[in-house]
Design a protein around this motif. Structure first.
Motif, mmCIF file in Angstrom:
data_model
loop_
_atom_site.group_PDB
_atom_site.id
_atom_site.type_symbol
_atom_site.label_atom_id
_atom_site.label_comp_id
_atom_site.label_asym_id
_atom_site.label_seq_id
_atom_site.Cartn_x
_atom_site.Cartn_y
_atom_site.Cartn_z
ATOM 1 N N GLU A 1 68.173 58.734 8.436
ATOM 2 C CA GLU A 1 67.700 59.791 8.681
ATOM 3 C C GLU A 1 66.846 60.002 10.117
ATOM 4 O OE1 GLU A 1 67.663 63.881 7.732
ATOM 5 O OE2 GLU A 1 68.706 62.148 7.219
ATOM 6 N N SER A 2 65.880 58.268 10.050
ATOM 7 C CA SER A 2 65.193 58.674 11.211
ATOM 8 C C SER A 2 65.812 58.430 12.401
ATOM 9 C CB SER A 2 64.197 57.160 11.298
ATOM 10 O OG SER A 2 65.541 56.399 10.926
ATOM 11 N N GLN A 3 67.043 58.649 12.508
ATOM 12 C CA GLN A 3 68.374 58.589 13.653
ATOM 13 C C GLN A 3 68.353 59.531 14.257
ATOM 14 O OE1 GLN A 3 68.431 55.375 14.559
ATOM 15 N NE2 GLN A 3 70.424 54.243 14.748
ATOM 16 N N GLN A 4 67.781 60.962 13.300
ATOM 17 C CA GLN A 4 67.783 61.869 13.732
ATOM 18 C C GLN A 4 66.983 62.947 13.569
ATOM 19 O OE1 GLN A 4 70.524 63.876 10.836
ATOM 20 N NE2 GLN A 4 71.700 62.063 9.826
ATOM 21 N N VAL A 5 66.319 62.017 14.657
ATOM 22 C CA VAL A 5 65.697 62.579 15.746
ATOM 23 C C VAL A 5 64.849 63.133 16.895
ATOM 24 C CG1 VAL A 5 62.806 62.077 16.507
ATOM 25 C CG2 VAL A 5 63.804 61.347 14.237
ATOM 26 N N LYS B 1 68.747 58.639 3.195
ATOM 27 C CA LYS B 1 68.383 58.945 3.860
ATOM 28 C C LYS B 1 67.485 57.545 4.252
ATOM 29 C CE LYS B 1 66.909 63.732 3.151
ATOM 30 N NZ LYS B 1 66.516 64.670 3.059
ATOM 31 N N LYS B 2 67.347 56.741 3.231
ATOM 32 C CA LYS B 2 66.571 55.981 4.008
ATOM 33 C C LYS B 2 67.283 54.732 5.022
ATOM 34 C CE LYS B 2 63.871 56.143 -0.716
ATOM 35 N NZ LYS B 2 63.256 55.545 -1.384
ATOM 36 N N THR B 3 66.361 53.094 5.265
ATOM 37 C CA THR B 3 66.761 52.316 5.587
ATOM 38 C C THR B 3 66.487 50.760 5.626
ATOM 39 O OG1 THR B 3 66.377 53.022 8.025
ATOM 40 C CG2 THR B 3 66.931 51.023 8.133
ATOM 41 N N ILE C 1 63.179 50.636 13.279
ATOM 42 C CA ILE C 1 62.289 51.050 12.706
ATOM 43 C C ILE C 1 62.128 50.857 11.214
ATOM 44 C CG2 ILE C 1 61.176 53.009 11.508
ATOM 45 C CD1 ILE C 1 61.653 55.064 13.750
ATOM 46 N N ASP C 2 62.014 49.562 10.687
ATOM 47 C CA ASP C 2 62.304 49.166 9.108
ATOM 48 C C ASP C 2 60.480 47.954 9.116
ATOM 49 O OD1 ASP C 2 62.604 48.870 6.488
ATOM 50 O OD2 ASP C 2 64.430 48.097 7.134
ATOM 51 N N GLN C 3 61.069 47.271 8.514
ATOM 52 C CA GLN C 3 59.585 45.784 8.158
ATOM 53 C C GLN C 3 60.202 45.370 7.766
ATOM 54 O OE1 GLN C 3 56.960 47.186 6.017
ATOM 55 N NE2 GLN C 3 55.621 48.356 7.487
ATOM 56 N N ASP D 1 58.191 62.002 7.754
ATOM 57 C CA ASP D 1 58.871 61.143 7.733
ATOM 58 C C ASP D 1 59.542 61.656 7.461
ATOM 59 O OD1 ASP D 1 60.085 58.644 6.966
ATOM 60 O OD2 ASP D 1 58.461 57.454 6.429
ATOM 61 N N LYS D 2 61.174 61.214 7.773
ATOM 62 C CA LYS D 2 62.185 62.071 7.413
ATOM 63 C C LYS D 2 63.178 61.086 6.420
ATOM 64 C CE LYS D 2 64.456 64.771 10.096
ATOM 65 N NZ LYS D 2 65.881 64.782 11.175
ATOM 66 N N GLU D 3 62.558 59.866 6.304
ATOM 67 C CA GLU D 3 63.160 59.270 5.180
ATOM 68 C C GLU D 3 62.447 59.308 3.735
ATOM 69 O OE1 GLU D 3 64.307 55.074 5.851
ATOM 70 O OE2 GLU D 3 64.652 55.618 8.264
ATOM 71 N N THR D 4 61.396 59.392 3.966
ATOM 72 C CA THR D 4 60.796 59.440 2.628
ATOM 73 C C THR D 4 60.235 60.999 2.027
ATOM 74 O OG1 THR D 4 58.582 59.169 3.429
ATOM 75 C CG2 THR D 4 59.483 57.274 3.172
#
Length: 328
Positions: A123-127, A193-195, A221-223, A261-264
């Motif tokens: 989902e973070s790609q859809q910015v 939606k997550k990474t 965008i991850d850890q 935060d689009k993923e969470t």
């Protein structure tokens, strides 16, 4: 020259013809851009990108190897004595142990190359604006690189991921393979939606059985994915295409606004007029970019930063020229 142009046109006509075939009912077409584009328009756009890249690379590198992915698949050729500047990882310790000096392995490029694309569809790609989101740029990159690989008679496959495997097309050759990959890309609706970059890299490592050019397209965008990334770069020829949006680098001053935060799904209220917030925001992106670039450099992986919506062709051309030069 005319024959070459005709062959080039026939190649893309084969791809377009495949899209005319019925697709499974489970396929869910999604809009591309604000008005939406059909597959013929998508193929046409990707084709124009591919022509620009190939023309620029081949014009400046006449007489060089045929492949824009030069240096991907290498096979053992011979041994020779060590020379200053040689990579210590190529030292052949068995031969060197005989006491006649230090010897290194030499390699030659394989005739057949294996290209594998890993695309982040979280989902973070859809910015960003529709048609110019990071995901749109990622799909275009994956599409044009697929066409380039198929044009060189290379095998190409793709893994689309979030925090799970969203789509997978096993490596193969031919125009039907190119059309299959592009069709999957533009009809994909992710389930999550997550990474999870680490999980994606590990999955890819299990799927890829031979040394390949791996093109990882993500916003990263991850850890805690660095160890997995290092492992991949040591076993394969890795290219990291780092996607970003201008708002991740230069946040506009909008006052006190909610940030989602689009993923969470977590919403946080921040004062975007605050100099402290803006400085911290920009520093976080710059630091992450610097760390990723440093890892790539340390493990001889290629790194290219690409902003969503920009004309990425010049950057890809530069990348391929550099790869051809440093792997001569």
């Amino acid at each position: 020259m005319a024959d070459a142009k005709n062959a080039f046109a026939q190649f893309f006509e084969k791809i377009q013809n495949v899209f005319k075939q019925p697709t499974p009912q489970t396929a869910q077409p999604v809009a591309f851009g604000e008005a939406g584009l059909n597959m013929k328009s998508i193929i046409g756009k990707l084709r124009r990108y591919e022509i620009r890249i190939r023309k620029a690379v081949n014009t400046s590198m006449q007489g060089d190897a045929r492949s824009v992915f030069k240096g991907s698949g290498l096979e053992f050729d011979d041994v020779r004595q060590y020379q200053y500047g040689d990579d210590v990882r190529t030292v052949n310790w068995n031969v060197s142990a005989k006491g006649h000096g230090v010897y290194v392995n030499t390699y030659k490029e394989e005739k057949e190359q294996n290209i594998f694309i890993i695309l982040d569809v979280s989902e973070s790609q859809q910015v960003g604006h529709k048609g110019k989101q990071k995901l749109d740029t990622g799909k275009e990159l994956a599409g044009v690189l697929t066409l380039s690989a198929i044009r060189e008679a290379s095998s190409v496959g793709i893994l689309a991921f979030s925090d799970q495997k969203e789509a997978y097309v096993r490596p193969d050759k031919g125009s039907k393979q190119a059309s299959q990959i592009i069709k999957v890309l533009y009809r994909l609706v992710p389930d999550s939606k997550k990474t999870d970059l680490t999980k994606a890299i590990q999955q890819a490592m299990r799927l890829i059985k031979r040394k390949s050019v791996i093109i990882l397209i993500s916003d990263f965008i991850d850890q805690n994915y660095e160890t997995a990334l290092k492992g991949m770069s040591q076993k394969h020829d890795l290219i990291c295409l780092h996607l970003s949006d201008q708002r991740e680098q230069r946040f506009p001053a909008l006052g006190i606004v909610p940030i989602l935060d689009k993923e969470t799904g977590k919403k946080t209220w921040v004062n975007t007029n605050s100099d402290a917030f803006r400085k911290k925001f920009m520093n976080q992106f710059a630091q992450k970019q610097e760390e990723l670039e440093k890892i790539c450099h340390q493990y001889q992986a290629d790194y290219v930063g690409i902003e969503a919506g920009e004309d990425f062709v010049p950057k890809l051309v530069k990348l391929f020229k550099v790869r051809k030069t440093k792997r001569k």
